[in-house]
Motif scaffolding. Structure first.
Motif, PDB file in Angstrom:
ATOM      1  N   ALA B   4       0.829  -1.204   0.000  1.00 51.03           N
ATOM      2  CA  ALA B   4       0.000   0.000   0.000  1.00 51.03           C
ATOM      3  C   ALA B   4       0.859   1.248   0.000  1.00 51.03           C
ATOM      4  N   SER B   5       0.277   2.367  -0.430  1.00 52.22           N
ATOM      5  CA  SER B   5       0.970   3.652  -0.396  1.00 52.22           C
ATOM      6  C   SER B   5       1.052   4.159   1.042  1.00 52.22           C
ATOM      7  N   ILE B   6       1.847   5.205   1.228  1.00 48.04           N
ATOM      8  CA  ILE B   6       1.985   5.791   2.562  1.00 48.04           C
ATOM      9  C   ILE B   6       0.649   6.307   3.065  1.00 48.04           C
ATOM     10  N   ALA B   7      -0.076   7.026   2.199  1.00 52.98           N
ATOM     11  CA  ALA B   7      -1.380   7.569   2.597  1.00 52.98           C
ATOM     12  C   ALA B   7      -2.328   6.442   2.974  1.00 52.98           C
ATOM     13  N   THR B   8      -2.324   5.388   2.176  1.00 55.99           N
ATOM     14  CA  THR B   8      -3.200   4.244   2.459  1.00 55.99           C
ATOM     15  C   THR B   8      -2.829   3.578   3.775  1.00 55.99           C
ATOM     16  N   GLU B   9      -1.547   3.392   3.997  1.00 56.05           N
ATOM     17  CA  GLU B   9      -1.113   2.739   5.237  1.00 56.05           C
ATOM     18  C   GLU B   9      -1.519   3.551   6.464  1.00 56.05           C
ATOM     19  N   ASN B  10      -1.331   4.860   6.389  1.00 54.89           N
ATOM     20  CA  ASN B  10      -1.724   5.693   7.529  1.00 54.89           C
ATOM     21  C   ASN B  10      -3.234   5.658   7.740  1.00 54.89           C
ATOM     22  N   PHE B  11      -3.972   5.652   6.653  1.00 49.56           N
ATOM     23  CA  PHE B  11      -5.431   5.613   6.732  1.00 49.56           C
ATOM     24  C   PHE B  11      -5.905   4.319   7.382  1.00 49.56           C
ATOM     25  N   ILE B  12      -5.360   3.215   6.924  1.00 44.17           N
ATOM     26  CA  ILE B  12      -5.748   1.908   7.457  1.00 44.17           C
ATOM     27  C   ILE B  12      -5.341   1.766   8.921  1.00 44.17           C
ATOM     28  N   PRO B  28     -15.792   8.329   9.140  1.00 48.12           N
ATOM     29  CA  PRO B  28     -14.895   9.108   8.266  1.00 48.12           C
ATOM     30  C   PRO B  28     -14.388  10.388   8.908  1.00 48.12           C
ATOM     31  N   GLY B  29     -15.280  11.098   9.603  1.00 47.00           N
ATOM     32  CA  GLY B  29     -14.879  12.351  10.234  1.00 47.00           C
ATOM     33  C   GLY B  29     -13.802  12.160  11.288  1.00 47.00           C
ATOM     34  N   THR B  30     -13.909  11.074  12.029  1.00 45.00           N
ATOM     35  CA  THR B  30     -12.922  10.794  13.080  1.00 45.00           C
ATOM     36  C   THR B  30     -11.563  10.477  12.469  1.00 45.00           C
ATOM     37  N   LEU B  35      -6.006  12.188  10.905  1.00 50.52           N
ATOM     38  CA  LEU B  35      -4.957  12.297   9.887  1.00 50.52           C
ATOM     39  C   LEU B  35      -4.727  13.722   9.408  1.00 50.52           C
ATOM     40  N   GLY B  36      -5.596  14.657   9.854  1.00 50.61           N
ATOM     41  CA  GLY B  36      -5.424  16.037   9.420  1.00 50.61           C
ATOM     42  C   GLY B  36      -5.819  16.269   7.976  1.00 50.61           C
ATOM     43  N   ILE B  37      -6.811  15.518   7.512  1.00 52.14           N
ATOM     44  CA  ILE B  37      -7.354  15.738   6.174  1.00 52.14           C
ATOM     45  C   ILE B  37      -8.841  16.084   6.287  1.00 52.14           C
ATOM     46  N   ALA B  42     -11.490  11.779   3.297  1.00 47.96           N
ATOM     47  CA  ALA B  42     -11.649  10.494   3.981  1.00 47.96           C
ATOM     48  C   ALA B  42     -12.688   9.630   3.263  1.00 47.96           C
ATOM     49  N   THR B  43     -13.795  10.218   2.889  1.00 43.27           N
ATOM     50  CA  THR B  43     -14.817   9.483   2.132  1.00 43.27           C
ATOM     51  C   THR B  43     -14.248   8.968   0.823  1.00 43.27           C
ATOM     52  N   ASP B  44     -13.512   9.846   0.157  1.00 45.20           N
ATOM     53  CA  ASP B  44     -12.860   9.506  -1.101  1.00 45.20           C
ATOM     54  C   ASP B  44     -11.959   8.285  -0.937  1.00 45.20           C
ATOM     55  N   MET B  45     -11.116   8.328   0.057  1.00 47.40           N
ATOM     56  CA  MET B  45     -10.189   7.228   0.312  1.00 47.40           C
ATOM     57  C   MET B  45     -10.967   5.958   0.671  1.00 47.40           C
ATOM     58  N   ALA B  46     -12.044   6.120   1.436  1.00 48.04           N
ATOM     59  CA  ALA B  46     -12.846   4.959   1.828  1.00 48.04           C
ATOM     60  C   ALA B  46     -13.369   4.233   0.594  1.00 48.04           C
ATOM     61  N   ARG B  47     -13.859   4.987  -0.384  1.00 51.03           N
ATOM     62  CA  ARG B  47     -14.363   4.384  -1.618  1.00 51.03           C
ATOM     63  C   ARG B  47     -13.265   3.597  -2.325  1.00 51.03           C
TER      64      ARG B  47
END
Ligand SMILES: [Mn+2]
Ligand SMILES: [Mn+2]
Ligand SMILES: [Mn+2]
Ligand SMILES: [Mn+2]
Lengths: 222, 222
Positions: B4-12, B28-30, B35-37, B42-47
């Motif tokens: 996974a990418s760095i962004a993905t790893e931090n998100f997961i 998503p809001g939490t 993550l400071g985004i 967050a919704t975008d990444m979730a999809r």
DNA sequence: AATTAAATTTAAGTATGCTTAAAAATATAA
DNA sequence: TTATATTTTTAAGCATACTTAAATTTAATT
């Protein structure tokens, strides 16, 4: 200080490598091949870095680092070589393993951590390959005076000072032919047409390709 | 294995944290705040992660890691905690420094290097915060049985087993109030309305906010 | 010098990972 | 329950970092 992306750092490091060594130039195609991207991508990146004043870029000319770009290169190179030294000395990784890991870690290492590693190691001046480690203010300890094996004069005897290859094959080859840092060798003959150099090392004659001897550095035996 | 990418790893990792601790959910809001985004990001990444089968995602519901997603989380968490342990023991970095550096290094650490670090350290089961280090096949050594300080029963005495905060302020506060791993404390009283817990530690009474006690883990003194 | 080959650049397009602004759904309060 | 506030989602857009395909320029050969 300006913090570049991973792609940018690798790109700038490749230009730096091309500007230094004799084995590589800084044309977009060369950089592209080095990084495993297309020529188009290299040109694209060149335009972007020029806008950020990290390189000087004229179409169809070689890429040249600005002072700011050089600073980025030396910063990454410092972190790369500190990691190599650390991973070798502390975790006992081999020559090609340290390079492979440092190639990644160099990009996510804070200045703070780099200093801690440097201090821990006693602020070394060279990494395990014999390459000089830039200081934190971007100086290179060039008390070195080594030249590439390609430049060695026939009849002269030298000591190997740096092995600047990176892949496993290179280090395996060096090891099995006694090409190690500190070992003495005598340059015998240059073959221009076939791009080979004949040396004698440990009572064995070796015919080495110029591309290889460009990555091996030697110093007059004192 | 999927990289996974760095962004993905931090998100997961953020989702994993929300699924475990009691201090955070996985809406998503939490995750976005963690993550400071923005919420939109967050919704975008979730999809995207749902398409890659790393999370289960139903609109307006909490995010849930799939087995594959959990594997990613545990892999990154293992590398994070191995680095924390290593940087603490070898380079002597402080509690918040190790977290800050590990937060970066965790993403560019090969499985190979993680194993070398683990071996070097004698395959530790916990990091300096007391958090368990997942094994290379994704198991968590939960021989722990610790609970958060928020769950401690009035009148009972416990030993501090984990300090799971991350910033300098947290560790400074813990240090200056003798909240250290191994120290004994007695839970005195829960204040529901004001969300505080009263404890006695080293002959001193402390009134701690629930948000803080959620990040401090304790174990029945044996 | 003219032709051919190779390298470089431009153009168009894609995936990732963000943003802001507006719409839609859910949660909270009156 | 209805109004209000909050959260979530969608939509549109942007920067980065790549791709392939076509056009252009430079380099090499004949
Ligand atoms: Mn290297
Ligand atoms: Mn690199
Ligand atoms: Mn941590
Ligand atoms: Mn991280």
């Amino acid at each position: 200080m300006y913090k570049a992306s991973i792609a940018t750092e690798n790109f700038i490091k490749a230009i730096y490598k091309g500007e230094q060594g004799n084995s590589m130039d800084t044309k977009p195609g060369t950089i592209a091949k080095e990084l495993g991207i297309t020529n188009a991508a290299a040109t694209d990146m060149a335009r972007k870095l020029a806008m950020k004043k990290l390189i000087d870029y004229e179409k169809y000319k070689e890429l040249k680092l600005t002072p700011d770009g050089t600073k980025v290169a030396l910063d990454v190179l410092r972190k790369h070589r500190l990691w190599e030294t650390f991973l070798h000395q502390v975790l006992g990784l081999t020559m090609h393993e340290i390079h492979r890991e440092a190639e990644l870690l160099e990009h996510l290492t804070s200045d703070f951590l780099a200093e801690k590693i440097s201090d821990f190691l006693g602020n070394p001046e060279t990494d395990p390959h014999g390459d000089p480690i830039p200081t934190d203010d971007g100086e290179i300890p060039e008390t070195d005076h080594s030249i590439t094996l390609s430049m060695g004069e026939p009849g002269n005897t030298y000591k190997i000072s740096r092995l600047s290859g990176s892949d496993k094959e290179f280090f395996d080859f060096c090891h099995s032919n006694k090409l190690e840092i500190g070992t003495s060798l005598t340059v015998q003959k240059h073959y221009i047409k076939t791009r080979m150099i004949e040396i004698e090392i440990q009572h064995t004659k070796l015919l080495l390709n110029i591309d290889l001897t460009n990555t091996i550095y030697i110093k007059k035996a004192d």
